[in-house]
Design an enzyme around this catalytic site. Structure first.
Site, PDB file in Angstrom:
ATOM      1  N   SER A   1     -72.707  -1.909 -94.875  1.00 37.28           N
ATOM      2  CA  SER A   1     -72.434  -1.267 -95.868  1.00 37.28           C
ATOM      3  C   SER A   1     -74.254  -1.356 -96.528  1.00 37.28           C
ATOM      4  CB  SER A   1     -71.560  -1.255 -96.478  1.00 37.28           C
ATOM      5  OG  SER A   1     -71.305  -2.574 -97.624  1.00 37.28           O
TER       6      SER A   1
ATOM      7  N   MET B   1     -72.701 -13.047 -91.018  1.00 34.47           N
ATOM      8  CA  MET B   1     -71.357 -14.299 -90.692  1.00 34.47           C
ATOM      9  C   MET B   1     -72.184 -15.393 -90.182  1.00 34.47           C
ATOM     10  SD  MET B   1     -70.587 -12.772 -92.793  1.00 34.47           S
ATOM     11  CE  MET B   1     -68.842 -13.378 -93.870  1.00 34.47           C
TER      12      MET B   1
ATOM     13  N   LEU C   1     -77.945 -20.917 -90.921  1.00 39.65           N
ATOM     14  CA  LEU C   1     -78.998 -20.825 -89.701  1.00 39.65           C
ATOM     15  C   LEU C   1     -79.338 -22.087 -89.626  1.00 39.65           C
ATOM     16  CD1 LEU C   1     -80.641 -17.692 -92.262  1.00 39.65           C
ATOM     17  CD2 LEU C   1     -79.757 -17.988 -90.071  1.00 39.65           C
TER      18      LEU C   1
ATOM     19  N   ASN D   1     -80.483 -13.142 -99.044  1.00 40.73           N
ATOM     20  CA  ASN D   1     -79.004 -13.267 -98.377  1.00 40.73           C
ATOM     21  C   ASN D   1     -77.891 -12.392 -99.476  1.00 40.73           C
ATOM     22  OD1 ASN D   1     -76.671 -13.336 -96.589  1.00 40.73           O
ATOM     23  ND2 ASN D   1     -75.925 -15.087 -98.473  1.00 40.73           N
TER      24      ASN D   1
ATOM     25  N   HIS E   1     -74.319 -12.822-102.204  1.00 45.72           N
ATOM     26  CA  HIS E   1     -73.124 -13.172-101.287  1.00 45.72           C
ATOM     27  C   HIS E   1     -71.719 -12.707-102.138  1.00 45.72           C
ATOM     28  CE1 HIS E   1     -70.127 -16.317-100.471  1.00 45.72           C
ATOM     29  NE2 HIS E   1     -69.997 -16.416-101.949  1.00 45.72           N
TER      30      HIS E   1
ATOM     31  N   GLU F   1     -81.403 -24.621 -96.989  1.00 46.44           N
ATOM     32  CA  GLU F   1     -80.963 -25.414 -95.431  1.00 46.44           C
ATOM     33  C   GLU F   1     -79.583 -25.198 -95.941  1.00 46.44           C
ATOM     34  OE1 GLU F   1     -83.285 -27.788 -98.315  1.00 46.44           O
ATOM     35  OE2 GLU F   1     -83.829 -26.129 -96.622  1.00 46.44           O
TER      36      GLU F   1
ATOM     37  N   ASP G   1     -75.208 -20.396 -98.549  1.00 44.91           N
ATOM     38  CA  ASP G   1     -75.155 -19.881 -99.926  1.00 44.91           C
ATOM     39  C   ASP G   1     -75.690 -20.407-100.794  1.00 44.91           C
ATOM     40  OD1 ASP G   1     -73.665 -18.069 -99.028  1.00 44.91           O
ATOM     41  OD2 ASP G   1     -71.784 -18.995 -98.933  1.00 44.91           O
TER      42      ASP G   1
HETATM   43  C1  GAR Z   1     -70.775  -8.324 -98.175  1.00 43.85           C
HETATM   44  O1  GAR Z   1     -70.112  -8.388 -99.089  1.00 43.85           O
HETATM   45  C2  GAR Z   1     -71.442  -9.273 -98.296  1.00 43.85           C
HETATM   46  O2  GAR Z   1     -71.991  -9.791 -99.753  1.00 43.85           O
HETATM   47  C3  GAR Z   1     -70.227 -10.042 -97.839  1.00 43.85           C
HETATM   48  O3  GAR Z   1     -70.234  -9.931 -96.419  1.00 43.85           O
HETATM   49  C4  GAR Z   1     -69.544  -8.725 -96.921  1.00 43.85           C
HETATM   50  C5  GAR Z   1     -70.311  -7.398 -95.807  1.00 43.85           C
HETATM   51  O4  GAR Z   1     -70.475  -6.358 -95.780  1.00 43.85           O
HETATM   52  N1  GAR Z   1     -71.313 -10.850 -97.386  1.00 43.85           N
HETATM   53  C6  GAR Z   1     -71.705 -13.028 -96.945  1.00 43.85           C
HETATM   54  O5  GAR Z   1     -69.905 -13.258 -97.538  1.00 43.85           O
HETATM   55  C7  GAR Z   1     -72.248 -13.891 -96.628  1.00 43.85           C
HETATM   56  N2  GAR Z   1     -72.031 -14.748 -97.559  1.00 43.85           N
HETATM   57  P1  GAR Z   1     -71.805  -5.244 -95.546  1.00 43.85           P
HETATM   58  O6  GAR Z   1     -71.491  -5.090 -93.694  1.00 43.85           O
HETATM   59  O7  GAR Z   1     -70.773  -3.790 -96.098  1.00 43.85           O
HETATM   60  O8  GAR Z   1     -72.546  -4.981 -95.876  1.00 43.85           O
END
Ligand code: GAR
Length: 201
Positions: free
Chosen positions: A14, A91, A94, A108, A110, A143, A146
């Site tokens: 999304s 997920m 890196l 990124n 978060h 590195e 988050d």
């Molecule tokens: C989102 O909430 C994003 O912030 C999170 O995964 C979801 C992906 O949703 N990312 C993390 O937690 C990374 N540490 P999406 O596939 O619908 O964009």
């Protein structure tokens, strides 16, 4: 020349979709999404990209050593002459190789107000901790997990009747807004980094 964005994702997509929408609407000017890469077969984000006519690649990560995998992804991004890499629900950690190859060129998103609640299930962590405000963060990737310099954050109030699902939904709405904003700031080079601070110029 339009700036070329590469998106890495693992699932729903999304945030990718919201970014694609902003690019199409001119809210991120002079940019295009050049390639969307997933490490997971069947990621819905890949179907969403295909539906928009954007190039996609699935590079399965299973069983591969982290840097070996990242070299494949980096080669794909180089092939598509990518200027900026956006992690959008990617997920995977890196490798130092990948981070060093694209300094200040990886963003990124978060779903927490970093540095609170890094890692997984941040919305649940926030609820369980009892914070009254939650939110989301777009940051440069370094590195550490988050942890890079913060470009944009947005805050949402936590109500007594919020569940993990309702809080996640509120945060996601803000994610969709601020990711495009951060990408615009970075692509227009309207910032400088002073220590950990990203200052808009
Ligand atoms: C989102 O909430 C994003 O912030 C999170 O995964 C979801 C992906 O949703 N990312 C993390 O937690 C990374 N540490 P999406 O596939 O619908 O964009």
């Amino acid at each position: 020349m339009r700036k070329r964005i590469g998106v890495l994702l693992s699932g729903r997509g999304s945030n990718f979709e919201a970014l694609a929408e902003s690019v199409a609407a001119g809210r991120v000017p002079n940019a295009e999404i050049a390639i969307v890469v997933s490490n997971r077969e069947g990621a819905p984000g890949i179907d969403r990209a295909k539906a928009r006519g954007i190039a996609t690649r699935v590079i399965p990560s299973k069983g591969l050593e982290r840097e070996v995998y990242d070299r494949q992804v980096a080669a794909m991004l180089d092939e598509h002459k990518v200027d900026l890499i956006c992690l959008a629900g990617y997920m995977r950690l890196l490798s130092p190789y990948f981070v060093a190859k694209f300094p200040n060129r990886i963003l990124n998103i978060h779903p927490s107000l970093l540095p609170s609640f890094p890692g997984l299930e941040s919305q649940r962590q926030a609820l369980e901790y009892g914070v009254k405000f939650a939110g989301c963060t777009v940051h440069f990737v370094d590195e550490n997990l988050d942890a890079g310099p913060i470009i944009v954050q947005a805050v949402v109030p936590v109500k007594d009747d919020d569940t993990e699902a309702t809080l996640s939904e509120k945060i996601l709405k803000e994610e969709h807004r601020i990711y495009s904003e951060a990408v615009r700031i970075v692509l227009e080079e309207k910032y400088k980094i002073a220590g950990r601070r990203v200052l808009q110029s």
